[in-house]
Motif scaffolding. Structure first.
Motif, PDB file in Angstrom:
ATOM      1  N   ILE A  28       0.870  -1.169   0.000  1.00 53.94           N
ATOM      2  CA  ILE A  28       0.000   0.000   0.000  1.00 53.94           C
ATOM      3  C   ILE A  28       0.908   1.221   0.000  1.00 53.94           C
ATOM      4  N   VAL A  29       0.753   2.079  -1.003  1.00 60.13           N
ATOM      5  CA  VAL A  29       1.659   3.212  -1.146  1.00 60.13           C
ATOM      6  C   VAL A  29       0.873   4.499  -1.325  1.00 60.13           C
ATOM      7  N   ARG A  30       1.509   5.613  -0.955  1.00 58.60           N
ATOM      8  CA  ARG A  30       0.966   6.927  -1.263  1.00 58.60           C
ATOM      9  C   ARG A  30       1.302   7.278  -2.709  1.00 58.60           C
ATOM     10  N   ASN A  31       0.502   8.118  -3.304  1.00 56.28           N
ATOM     11  CA  ASN A  31       0.768   8.627  -4.646  1.00 56.28           C
ATOM     12  C   ASN A  31       1.056   7.478  -5.620  1.00 56.28           C
ATOM     13  N   PRO A  32       0.118   6.565  -5.814  1.00 57.93           N
ATOM     14  CA  PRO A  32       0.350   5.381  -6.653  1.00 57.93           C
ATOM     15  C   PRO A  32       0.583   5.743  -8.111  1.00 57.93           C
ATOM     16  N   PHE A  33       1.145   4.782  -8.838  1.00 57.15           N
ATOM     17  CA  PHE A  33       1.566   5.019 -10.219  1.00 57.15           C
ATOM     18  C   PHE A  33       0.446   5.582 -11.103  1.00 57.15           C
ATOM     19  N   PRO A  34      -0.771   5.041 -11.087  1.00 61.11           N
ATOM     20  CA  PRO A  34      -1.812   5.624 -11.968  1.00 61.11           C
ATOM     21  C   PRO A  34      -2.038   7.111 -11.728  1.00 61.11           C
ATOM     22  N   ARG A  35      -2.019   7.540 -10.469  1.00 57.05           N
ATOM     23  CA  ARG A  35      -2.218   8.956 -10.175  1.00 57.05           C
ATOM     24  C   ARG A  35      -1.037   9.782 -10.675  1.00 57.05           C
ATOM     25  N   ARG A  36       0.177   9.257 -10.502  1.00 53.22           N
ATOM     26  CA  ARG A  36       1.346   9.983 -10.983  1.00 53.22           C
ATOM     27  C   ARG A  36       1.339  10.083 -12.503  1.00 53.22           C
ATOM     28  N   SER A  56      -6.472  -6.526 -22.934  1.00 49.87           N
ATOM     29  CA  SER A  56      -7.918  -6.294 -22.919  1.00 49.87           C
ATOM     30  C   SER A  56      -8.298  -4.896 -22.447  1.00 49.87           C
ATOM     31  N   GLY A  57      -7.303  -4.007 -22.347  1.00 52.37           N
ATOM     32  CA  GLY A  57      -7.603  -2.618 -22.012  1.00 52.37           C
ATOM     33  C   GLY A  57      -7.320  -2.229 -20.583  1.00 52.37           C
ATOM     34  N   GLN A  58      -6.484  -3.021 -19.889  1.00 53.91           N
ATOM     35  CA  GLN A  58      -6.210  -2.734 -18.482  1.00 53.91           C
ATOM     36  C   GLN A  58      -5.559  -1.361 -18.296  1.00 53.91           C
ATOM     37  N   TYR A  59      -4.599  -1.031 -19.177  1.00 56.41           N
ATOM     38  CA  TYR A  59      -3.874   0.232 -19.037  1.00 56.41           C
ATOM     39  C   TYR A  59      -4.797   1.427 -19.285  1.00 56.41           C
ATOM     40  N   ALA A  60      -5.569   1.361 -20.353  1.00 54.66           N
ATOM     41  CA  ALA A  60      -6.479   2.464 -20.656  1.00 54.66           C
ATOM     42  C   ALA A  60      -7.514   2.644 -19.556  1.00 54.66           C
ATOM     43  N   THR A  61      -8.034   1.546 -19.041  1.00 51.78           N
ATOM     44  CA  THR A  61      -8.993   1.620 -17.943  1.00 51.78           C
ATOM     45  C   THR A  61      -8.360   2.276 -16.723  1.00 51.78           C
ATOM     46  N   PHE A  82      -8.462  -8.895 -27.816  1.00 46.07           N
ATOM     47  CA  PHE A  82      -8.987  -7.743 -28.546  1.00 46.07           C
ATOM     48  C   PHE A  82     -10.504  -7.667 -28.426  1.00 46.07           C
ATOM     49  N   ALA A  83     -11.181  -8.805 -28.416  1.00 43.72           N
ATOM     50  CA  ALA A  83     -12.636  -8.791 -28.256  1.00 43.72           C
ATOM     51  C   ALA A  83     -13.017  -8.166 -26.916  1.00 43.72           C
ATOM     52  N   ARG A  84     -12.267  -8.478 -25.869  1.00 46.27           N
ATOM     53  CA  ARG A  84     -12.537  -7.874 -24.556  1.00 46.27           C
ATOM     54  C   ARG A  84     -12.178  -6.390 -24.570  1.00 46.27           C
ATOM     55  N   LEU A  85     -11.087  -6.054 -25.250  1.00 47.49           N
ATOM     56  CA  LEU A  85     -10.690  -4.656 -25.371  1.00 47.49           C
ATOM     57  C   LEU A  85     -11.786  -3.828 -26.040  1.00 47.49           C
ATOM     58  N   ARG A  86     -12.295  -4.328 -27.156  1.00 50.57           N
ATOM     59  CA  ARG A  86     -13.331  -3.602 -27.893  1.00 50.57           C
ATOM     60  C   ARG A  86     -14.589  -3.440 -27.055  1.00 50.57           C
ATOM     61  N   ALA A  87     -14.946  -4.470 -26.291  1.00 48.22           N
ATOM     62  CA  ALA A  87     -16.125  -4.375 -25.421  1.00 48.22           C
ATOM     63  C   ALA A  87     -15.897  -3.343 -24.315  1.00 48.22           C
ATOM     64  N   ASN A  88     -14.698  -3.315 -23.758  1.00 47.20           N
ATOM     65  CA  ASN A  88     -14.404  -2.363 -22.686  1.00 47.20           C
ATOM     66  C   ASN A  88     -14.420  -0.923 -23.183  1.00 47.20           C
ATOM     67  N   ALA A  89     -14.049  -0.724 -24.454  1.00 41.08           N
ATOM     68  CA  ALA A  89     -13.975   0.631 -25.008  1.00 41.08           C
ATOM     69  C   ALA A  89     -15.284   1.099 -25.627  1.00 41.08           C
ATOM     70  N   ALA A  90     -16.267   0.220 -25.709  1.00 37.07           N
ATOM     71  CA  ALA A  90     -17.467   0.490 -26.513  1.00 37.07           C
ATOM     72  C   ALA A  90     -18.218   1.742 -26.075  1.00 37.07           C
ATOM     73  N   ARG A  91     -18.212   2.069 -24.803  1.00 35.35           N
ATOM     74  CA  ARG A  91     -19.001   3.206 -24.306  1.00 35.35           C
ATOM     75  C   ARG A  91     -18.169   4.482 -24.163  1.00 35.35           C
ATOM     76  N   ASP A  92     -16.944   4.441 -24.639  1.00 33.17           N
ATOM     77  CA  ASP A  92     -16.045   5.593 -24.500  1.00 33.17           C
ATOM     78  C   ASP A  92     -15.717   6.116 -25.889  1.00 33.17           C
ATOM     79  N   PRO A  93     -16.340   7.203 -26.337  1.00 26.59           N
ATOM     80  CA  PRO A  93     -16.147   7.671 -27.714  1.00 26.59           C
ATOM     81  C   PRO A  93     -14.737   8.171 -28.012  1.00 26.59           C
ATOM     82  N   ALA A  94     -13.942   8.432 -26.982  1.00 23.48           N
ATOM     83  CA  ALA A  94     -12.568   8.896 -27.193  1.00 23.48           C
ATOM     84  C   ALA A  94     -11.555   7.768 -27.037  1.00 23.48           C
TER      85      ALA A  94
END
Length: 251
Positions: A28-36, A56-61, A82-94
């Motif tokens: 458990i760390v302060r200022n974790p990597f995603p926030r940085r 499957s889109g873990q980084y973008a999520t 890629f099928a999971r990636l496309r499903a995860n991105a489906a509701r995000d127009p950007a």
């Protein structure tokens, strides 16, 4: 409670929680990597993030949850993730997705599929990787279309500049960078997986990648721990972030 103990108990509790998490191989760390990472994107004014080796889109999520709101172009060559990636991105127009391997040339390539999916690579896996992660053993191969970063971005003429390139391609980083020759001068930042010891046959190691990026005018900004051998504690891979100084100065 004694006045001299005020403020002491919360710190003690935090330490106890962290020790308990460590027993389960979790920290458990302060200022974790995603926030940085999100803060860096804001600092540089990153408006387009090119996600090479998206699985499957873990980084973008992750970056979305941390607050990044710009465009994302995620590339993944294997059909199942890629099928999971496309499903995860489906509701995000950007958030744009491409079933592509990225390399130094345009064509088609055979990708080795790892048992854990995210260790899949164009390159043969070496024993050093298998010894550290037996579950990553290859289980099949799949043909996939291949393009270059330069060619990929010509198809997205509407995307704004201030680009960041993220590369997680299990030993194939050098080839991806060779295919980004024209794009490199536009990049405000690069995040790339760096190997400290050979894990895939024919891969370039950390020193070569660092030299290539610094010769392109990008400077080391941060290192994030990655794949370690749990038997020895040796770090085998880390993520390096490289930033163009002019992009910081401009902000």
């Amino acid at each position: 409670m004694r006045a001299d103990l005020v403020g002491y108990v919360p710190g003690t509790i935090r330490s106890a929680v962290r020790r308990a998490a460590n027993r389960f191989n979790v920290d458990i760390v302060r200022n974790p990597f995603p926030r940085r990472l999100a803060k860096l994107c804001a600092l540089l004014g990153i408006r387009t993030l090119v996600d090479v080796g998206a699985n499957s889109g873990q980084y973008a999520t992750m970056v979305r949850a941390a607050g990044y709101e710009g465009h994302i172009v995620s590339c993944e060559p294997l059909s199942a993730p890629f099928a999971r990636l496309r499903a995860n991105a489906a509701r995000d127009p950007a958030w744009h997705t491409e079933r592509l391997a990225l390399g130094a040339k345009v064509g088609e390539v055979s990708v080795h599929i790892a048992g854990n999916s995210y260790s899949s690579s164009v390159l043969p896996m070496l024993d050093a990787h298998l010894d550290a992660a037996p579950e990553s053993r290859y289980v099949a191969d799949e043909r996939a279309p291949m393009s270059t970063v330069d060619r990929l971005l010509t198809g997205y003429t509407h995307l704004p500049d201030q680009l960041m390139l993220k590369i997680d391609v299990q030993g194939y980083e050098w080839e991806v960078l060779l295919g980004a020759e024209q794009t490199l001068s536009r990049l405000a930042a690069v995040q790339v997986e760096l190997s400290m010891t050979p894990l895939y046959d024919g891969q370039r190691l950390m020193g070569d990648i660092v030299d290539l990026l610094t010769s392109a005018g990008l400077e080391p900004w941060a290192l994030e721990p990655g794949f370690c051998d749990s038997r020895t504690g040796r770090m085998l891979q880390c993520d390096g972030i490289f930033v163009r100084p002019a992009a910081v100065a401009a902000r």
